[in-house]
Design a protein around this motif. Structure first.
Motif, PDB file in Angstrom:
ATOM      1  N   GLY A 147      45.818  49.121  69.556  1.00 42.95           N
ATOM      2  CA  GLY A 147      45.415  49.861  70.748  1.00 42.95           C
ATOM      3  C   GLY A 147      46.522  50.122  71.754  1.00 42.95           C
ATOM      4  N   SER A 148      47.745  49.666  71.459  1.00 42.31           N
ATOM      5  CA  SER A 148      48.845  49.838  72.407  1.00 42.31           C
ATOM      6  C   SER A 148      49.458  51.237  72.305  1.00 42.31           C
ATOM      7  CB  SER A 148      49.934  48.791  72.157  1.00 42.31           C
ATOM      8  OG  SER A 148      50.559  49.020  70.905  1.00 42.31           O
ATOM      9  N   GLN A 149      50.179  51.606  73.345  1.00 40.22           N
ATOM     10  CA  GLN A 149      50.883  52.891  73.343  1.00 40.22           C
ATOM     11  C   GLN A 149      51.959  52.900  72.255  1.00 40.22           C
ATOM     12  OE1 GLN A 149      50.086  55.665  75.239  1.00 40.22           O
ATOM     13  NE2 GLN A 149      51.459  56.630  73.778  1.00 40.22           N
ATOM     14  N   GLU A 150      52.581  51.747  72.021  1.00 39.18           N
ATOM     15  CA  GLU A 150      53.601  51.650  70.976  1.00 39.18           C
ATOM     16  C   GLU A 150      53.006  51.973  69.607  1.00 39.18           C
ATOM     17  OE1 GLU A 150      53.115  49.220  73.307  1.00 39.18           O
ATOM     18  OE2 GLU A 150      54.947  49.527  74.475  1.00 39.18           O
ATOM     19  N   ARG A 151      51.812  51.499  69.358  1.00 39.04           N
ATOM     20  CA  ARG A 151      51.151  51.783  68.074  1.00 39.04           C
ATOM     21  C   ARG A 151      50.822  53.266  67.965  1.00 39.04           C
ATOM     22  NH1 ARG A 151      47.838  48.832  63.944  1.00 39.04           N
ATOM     23  NH2 ARG A 151      49.236  47.201  64.633  1.00 39.04           N
ATOM     24  N   THR A 152      50.306  53.837  69.033  1.00 40.90           N
ATOM     25  CA  THR A 152      49.986  55.267  69.038  1.00 40.90           C
ATOM     26  C   THR A 152      51.238  56.104  68.780  1.00 40.90           C
ATOM     27  OG1 THR A 152      48.164  54.877  70.571  1.00 40.90           O
ATOM     28  CG2 THR A 152      48.995  57.137  70.432  1.00 40.90           C
ATOM     29  N   ASP A 153      52.336  55.735  69.430  1.00 42.59           N
ATOM     30  CA  ASP A 153      53.595  56.457  69.246  1.00 42.59           C
ATOM     31  C   ASP A 153      54.112  56.311  67.818  1.00 42.59           C
ATOM     32  OD1 ASP A 153      53.410  57.072  71.920  1.00 42.59           O
ATOM     33  OD2 ASP A 153      55.044  55.736  72.552  1.00 42.59           O
ATOM     34  N   ALA A 154      54.021  55.103  67.263  1.00 44.79           N
ATOM     35  CA  ALA A 154      54.485  54.871  65.893  1.00 44.79           C
ATOM     36  C   ALA A 154      53.658  55.688  64.903  1.00 44.79           C
ATOM     37  CB  ALA A 154      54.423  53.384  65.558  1.00 44.79           C
ATOM     38  N   LEU A 155      52.361  55.714  65.094  1.00 44.52           N
ATOM     39  CA  LEU A 155      51.499  56.493  64.201  1.00 44.52           C
ATOM     40  C   LEU A 155      51.816  57.986  64.275  1.00 44.52           C
ATOM     41  CD1 LEU A 155      48.122  54.627  64.736  1.00 44.52           C
ATOM     42  CD2 LEU A 155      49.454  54.745  62.608  1.00 44.52           C
ATOM     43  N   ALA A 156      52.045  58.482  65.480  1.00 42.47           N
ATOM     44  CA  ALA A 156      52.391  59.896  65.640  1.00 42.47           C
ATOM     45  C   ALA A 156      53.729  60.197  64.961  1.00 42.47           C
ATOM     46  CB  ALA A 156      52.456  60.255  67.121  1.00 42.47           C
ATOM     47  N   SER A 157      54.696  59.308  65.123  1.00 43.34           N
ATOM     48  CA  SER A 157      56.003  59.504  64.498  1.00 43.34           C
ATOM     49  C   SER A 157      55.892  59.453  62.978  1.00 43.34           C
ATOM     50  CB  SER A 157      57.002  58.450  64.978  1.00 43.34           C
ATOM     51  OG  SER A 157      57.337  58.672  66.325  1.00 43.34           O
ATOM     52  N   MET A 184      59.958  49.856  71.341  1.00 42.88           N
ATOM     53  CA  MET A 184      59.604  51.041  70.552  1.00 42.88           C
ATOM     54  C   MET A 184      60.381  52.232  71.065  1.00 42.88           C
ATOM     55  SD  MET A 184      57.785  52.598  68.263  1.00 42.88           S
ATOM     56  CE  MET A 184      57.604  54.330  67.981  1.00 42.88           C
ATOM     57  N   ARG A 185      60.720  53.054  70.181  1.00 40.85           N
ATOM     58  CA  ARG A 185      61.440  54.283  70.505  1.00 40.85           C
ATOM     59  C   ARG A 185      60.459  55.406  70.860  1.00 40.85           C
ATOM     60  NH1 ARG A 185      64.073  53.851  65.040  1.00 40.85           N
ATOM     61  NH2 ARG A 185      62.774  52.100  64.740  1.00 40.85           N
ATOM     62  N   ASN A 186      60.979  56.538  71.186  1.00 40.52           N
ATOM     63  CA  ASN A 186      60.144  57.702  71.508  1.00 40.52           C
ATOM     64  C   ASN A 186      59.499  58.257  70.246  1.00 40.52           C
ATOM     65  OD1 ASN A 186      60.844  57.639  74.232  1.00 40.52           O
ATOM     66  ND2 ASN A 186      62.687  58.824  73.859  1.00 40.52           N
ATOM     67  N   ILE A 187      58.559  59.153  70.436  1.00 39.43           N
ATOM     68  CA  ILE A 187      57.922  59.832  69.308  1.00 39.43           C
ATOM     69  C   ILE A 187      58.923  60.815  68.716  1.00 39.43           C
ATOM     70  CG2 ILE A 187      56.072  61.400  68.641  1.00 39.43           C
ATOM     71  CD1 ILE A 187      54.413  60.223  70.925  1.00 39.43           C
ATOM     72  N   PHE A 188      59.044  60.806  67.386  1.00 30.74           N
ATOM     73  CA  PHE A 188      59.928  61.744  66.714  1.00 30.74           C
ATOM     74  C   PHE A 188      59.214  63.082  66.545  1.00 30.74           C
ATOM     75  CE2 PHE A 188      61.830  57.735  65.512  1.00 30.74           C
ATOM     76  CZ  PHE A 188      63.164  58.012  65.664  1.00 30.74           C
ATOM     77  N   THR A 189      59.909  64.145  66.902  1.00 26.61           N
ATOM     78  CA  THR A 189      59.366  65.500  66.758  1.00 26.61           C
ATOM     79  C   THR A 189      60.008  66.170  65.548  1.00 26.61           C
ATOM     80  OG1 THR A 189      61.093  66.481  68.106  1.00 26.61           O
ATOM     81  CG2 THR A 189      59.096  65.702  69.258  1.00 26.61           C
ATOM     82  N   ASP A 217      57.982  49.100  63.124  1.00 25.34           N
ATOM     83  CA  ASP A 217      57.552  49.149  64.526  1.00 25.34           C
ATOM     84  C   ASP A 217      56.027  49.098  64.613  1.00 25.34           C
ATOM     85  OD1 ASP A 217      60.185  49.370  65.379  1.00 25.34           O
ATOM     86  OD2 ASP A 217      60.089  51.554  65.636  1.00 25.34           O
ATOM     87  N   LEU A 218      55.376  49.809  63.707  1.00 25.87           N
ATOM     88  CA  LEU A 218      53.913  49.831  63.686  1.00 25.87           C
ATOM     89  C   LEU A 218      53.366  48.436  63.410  1.00 25.87           C
ATOM     90  CD1 LEU A 218      51.227  51.439  63.674  1.00 25.87           C
ATOM     91  CD2 LEU A 218      51.579  51.760  61.223  1.00 25.87           C
TER      92      LEU A 218
END
Length: 63
Positions: free
Chosen positions: A35-45, A1-6, A28-29
């Motif tokens: 519950g993973s950090q990757e899922r949280t990051d994908a949702l935020a992005s 997973m990549r970083n969160i896009f701003t 990616d989602l």
């Protein structure tokens, strides 16, 4: 997973680029574990990309 896009990272992207990025992050989602950090990051992005697309669409064509 990549970083969160701003919003700052998305600023220079065109609408077609944003849509392609949205589709990529959606994949990616789908591949992430619940519950993973990757899922949280994908949702935020996805939220940030979606807001950016909506803002561009509501702004209409620039003259």
């Amino acid at each position: 997973m990549r970083n969160i896009f701003t919003q700052a990272a998305l600023q220079g992207k065109s609408l077609p680029e944003l849509r392609a990025l949205f589709a990529s992050v959606q994949q990616d989602l789908v591949r992430s574990d619940a519950g993973s950090q990757e899922r949280t990051d994908a949702l935020a992005s996805l939220e940030t990309i979606s807001r950016t697309i909506a803002t561009r669409m509501s702004a209409g064509p620039r003259l």
